[in-house]
Design a protein around this motif. Structure first.
Motif, PDB file in Angstrom:
ATOM      1  N   ARG A 167       0.788  -1.408   0.193  1.00  0.00           N
ATOM      2  CA  ARG A 167       0.126  -0.007   0.292  1.00  0.00           C
ATOM      3  C   ARG A 167       0.788   0.965  -0.032  1.00  0.00           C
ATOM      4  NH1 ARG A 167      -0.022   2.565   4.959  1.00  0.00           N
ATOM      5  NH2 ARG A 167       0.856   1.450   6.777  1.00  0.00           N
ATOM      6  N   HIS A 168       0.259   2.345  -0.200  1.00  0.00           N
ATOM      7  CA  HIS A 168       0.870   3.464  -0.172  1.00  0.00           C
ATOM      8  C   HIS A 168       1.136   3.981   1.167  1.00  0.00           C
ATOM      9  CE1 HIS A 168      -0.015   3.703  -4.641  1.00  0.00           C
ATOM     10  NE2 HIS A 168       0.929   4.340  -4.499  1.00  0.00           N
ATOM     11  N   CYS A 169       1.868   4.995   1.720  1.00  0.00           N
ATOM     12  CA  CYS A 169       1.979   5.359   3.011  1.00  0.00           C
ATOM     13  C   CYS A 169       0.718   5.974   3.574  1.00  0.00           C
ATOM     14  CB  CYS A 169       3.419   6.300   3.063  1.00  0.00           C
ATOM     15  SG  CYS A 169       3.330   7.284   4.480  1.00  0.00           S
ATOM     16  N   GLY A 170       0.162   7.220   2.579  1.00  0.00           N
ATOM     17  CA  GLY A 170      -0.843   7.470   3.057  1.00  0.00           C
ATOM     18  C   GLY A 170      -0.861   8.671   4.302  1.00  0.00           C
ATOM     19  N   SER A 171       0.453   8.936   4.785  1.00  0.00           N
ATOM     20  CA  SER A 171       0.406   9.858   5.770  1.00  0.00           C
ATOM     21  C   SER A 171      -0.191  11.232   5.189  1.00  0.00           C
ATOM     22  CB  SER A 171       2.049   9.862   6.577  1.00  0.00           C
ATOM     23  OG  SER A 171       1.823  10.764   7.327  1.00  0.00           O
ATOM     24  N   GLN A 172      -0.834  11.928   6.213  1.00  0.00           N
ATOM     25  CA  GLN A 172      -1.140  13.453   5.845  1.00  0.00           C
ATOM     26  C   GLN A 172      -0.376  14.216   6.882  1.00  0.00           C
ATOM     27  OE1 GLN A 172      -5.355  14.213   5.053  1.00  0.00           O
ATOM     28  NE2 GLN A 172      -5.537  12.065   5.455  1.00  0.00           N
ATOM     29  N   VAL A 173       0.528  13.940   7.560  1.00  0.00           N
ATOM     30  CA  VAL A 173       1.406  14.914   8.487  1.00  0.00           C
ATOM     31  C   VAL A 173       2.452  15.298   7.765  1.00  0.00           C
ATOM     32  CG1 VAL A 173       2.349  14.841  10.692  1.00  0.00           C
ATOM     33  CG2 VAL A 173       0.183  13.365  10.235  1.00  0.00           C
ATOM     34  N   GLY A 174       2.769  16.639   7.721  1.00  0.00           N
ATOM     35  CA  GLY A 174       3.952  17.247   7.329  1.00  0.00           C
ATOM     36  C   GLY A 174       4.368  16.829   6.014  1.00  0.00           C
ATOM     37  N   VAL A 175       3.242  16.554   4.982  1.00  0.00           N
ATOM     38  CA  VAL A 175       3.423  16.123   3.561  1.00  0.00           C
ATOM     39  C   VAL A 175       3.855  17.337   2.765  1.00  0.00           C
ATOM     40  CG1 VAL A 175       2.286  15.137   1.574  1.00  0.00           C
ATOM     41  CG2 VAL A 175       1.886  14.286   3.793  1.00  0.00           C
ATOM     42  N   ARG A 176       4.880  17.212   2.083  1.00  0.00           N
ATOM     43  CA  ARG A 176       5.348  18.354   1.044  1.00  0.00           C
ATOM     44  C   ARG A 176       5.375  17.616  -0.381  1.00  0.00           C
ATOM     45  NH1 ARG A 176      10.500  20.246   4.043  1.00  0.00           N
ATOM     46  NH2 ARG A 176      10.833  21.635   2.422  1.00  0.00           N
ATOM     47  N   ALA A 177       5.403  18.710  -1.025  1.00  0.00           N
ATOM     48  CA  ALA A 177       5.205  18.298  -2.605  1.00  0.00           C
ATOM     49  C   ALA A 177       6.977  18.092  -3.144  1.00  0.00           C
ATOM     50  CB  ALA A 177       4.802  19.300  -3.402  1.00  0.00           C
ATOM     51  N   PHE A 178       7.095  17.093  -3.861  1.00  0.00           N
ATOM     52  CA  PHE A 178       8.414  16.800  -4.323  1.00  0.00           C
ATOM     53  C   PHE A 178       8.256  16.511  -5.733  1.00  0.00           C
ATOM     54  CE2 PHE A 178       9.161  15.989   0.202  1.00  0.00           C
ATOM     55  CZ  PHE A 178      10.072  16.677   0.326  1.00  0.00           C
ATOM     56  N   ILE A 179       9.179  16.299  -6.586  1.00  0.00           N
ATOM     57  CA  ILE A 179       9.297  15.821  -8.009  1.00  0.00           C
ATOM     58  C   ILE A 179       8.549  14.781  -8.124  1.00  0.00           C
ATOM     59  CG2 ILE A 179      10.774  15.213  -9.864  1.00  0.00           C
ATOM     60  CD1 ILE A 179      12.668  17.280  -8.970  1.00  0.00           C
ATOM     61  N   GLN A 180       8.849  13.737  -7.012  1.00  0.00           N
ATOM     62  CA  GLN A 180       8.518  12.578  -7.070  1.00  0.00           C
ATOM     63  C   GLN A 180       6.903  12.469  -6.694  1.00  0.00           C
ATOM     64  OE1 GLN A 180      11.166  13.251  -5.664  1.00  0.00           O
ATOM     65  NE2 GLN A 180      12.794  11.949  -6.369  1.00  0.00           N
ATOM     66  N   GLY A 181       6.406  13.512  -5.961  1.00  0.00           N
ATOM     67  CA  GLY A 181       5.175  13.356  -5.694  1.00  0.00           C
ATOM     68  C   GLY A 181       5.238  13.861  -3.918  1.00  0.00           C
ATOM     69  N   PRO A 182       3.660  13.768  -3.732  1.00  0.00           N
ATOM     70  CA  PRO A 182       3.508  14.374  -2.178  1.00  0.00           C
ATOM     71  C   PRO A 182       4.346  13.266  -1.152  1.00  0.00           C
ATOM     72  CG  PRO A 182       1.613  13.693  -3.078  1.00  0.00           C
ATOM     73  CD  PRO A 182       2.734  13.767  -4.231  1.00  0.00           C
ATOM     74  N   ARG A 183       5.215  13.829  -0.094  1.00  0.00           N
ATOM     75  CA  ARG A 183       5.768  12.914   0.833  1.00  0.00           C
ATOM     76  C   ARG A 183       5.748  13.304   2.000  1.00  0.00           C
ATOM     77  NH1 ARG A 183       9.467   9.428  -2.230  1.00  0.00           N
ATOM     78  NH2 ARG A 183       8.426   8.778  -4.194  1.00  0.00           N
ATOM     79  N   CYS A 184       5.655  12.553   3.012  1.00  0.00           N
ATOM     80  CA  CYS A 184       5.803  12.801   4.385  1.00  0.00           C
ATOM     81  C   CYS A 184       7.392  12.903   4.681  1.00  0.00           C
ATOM     82  CB  CYS A 184       5.042  11.619   5.379  1.00  0.00           C
ATOM     83  SG  CYS A 184       5.936  10.142   5.391  1.00  0.00           S
ATOM     84  N   PRO A 185       7.449  13.544   6.062  1.00  0.00           N
ATOM     85  CA  PRO A 185       8.809  13.862   6.335  1.00  0.00           C
ATOM     86  C   PRO A 185       9.807  12.127   6.393  1.00  0.00           C
ATOM     87  CG  PRO A 185       7.446  14.919   7.666  1.00  0.00           C
ATOM     88  CD  PRO A 185       6.711  13.971   6.863  1.00  0.00           C
ATOM     89  N   LEU A 186       9.108  11.126   6.815  1.00  0.00           N
ATOM     90  CA  LEU A 186       9.893  10.086   6.625  1.00  0.00           C
ATOM     91  C   LEU A 186      10.053   9.375   5.452  1.00  0.00           C
ATOM     92  CD1 LEU A 186       7.712   7.724   9.353  1.00  0.00           C
ATOM     93  CD2 LEU A 186       9.961   8.828   9.422  1.00  0.00           C
TER      94      LEU A 186
END
Ligand SMILES: [Zn+2]
Length: 52
Positions: A22-41
């Motif tokens: 599955r995808h991580c799906g975290s909504q905490v601290g998510v930021r946009a990167f070239i690869q897509g939205p990502r959480c800090p982890l």
């Protein structure tokens, strides 16, 4: 001092957790990167883009 912004953003981390199927799906601290939205982890700078 490196502060991490842990607000709920409304975006979801799209990092693929291969072990869990599955995808991580975290909504905490998510930021946009070239690869897509990502959480800090799963910041691409942390994971070094290690997508399977
Ligand atoms: Zn994540």
């Amino acid at each position: 001092m490196s502060a991490v912004d842990l607000r709920v953003t409304g975006k979801r981390c799209t990092y693929w957790l291969a072990a869990e199927g599955r995808h991580c799906g975290s909504q905490v601290g998510v930021r946009a990167f070239i690869q897509g939205p990502r959480c800090p982890l799963h910041d691409p700078n942390v994971t070094t883009g290690g997508q399977p």
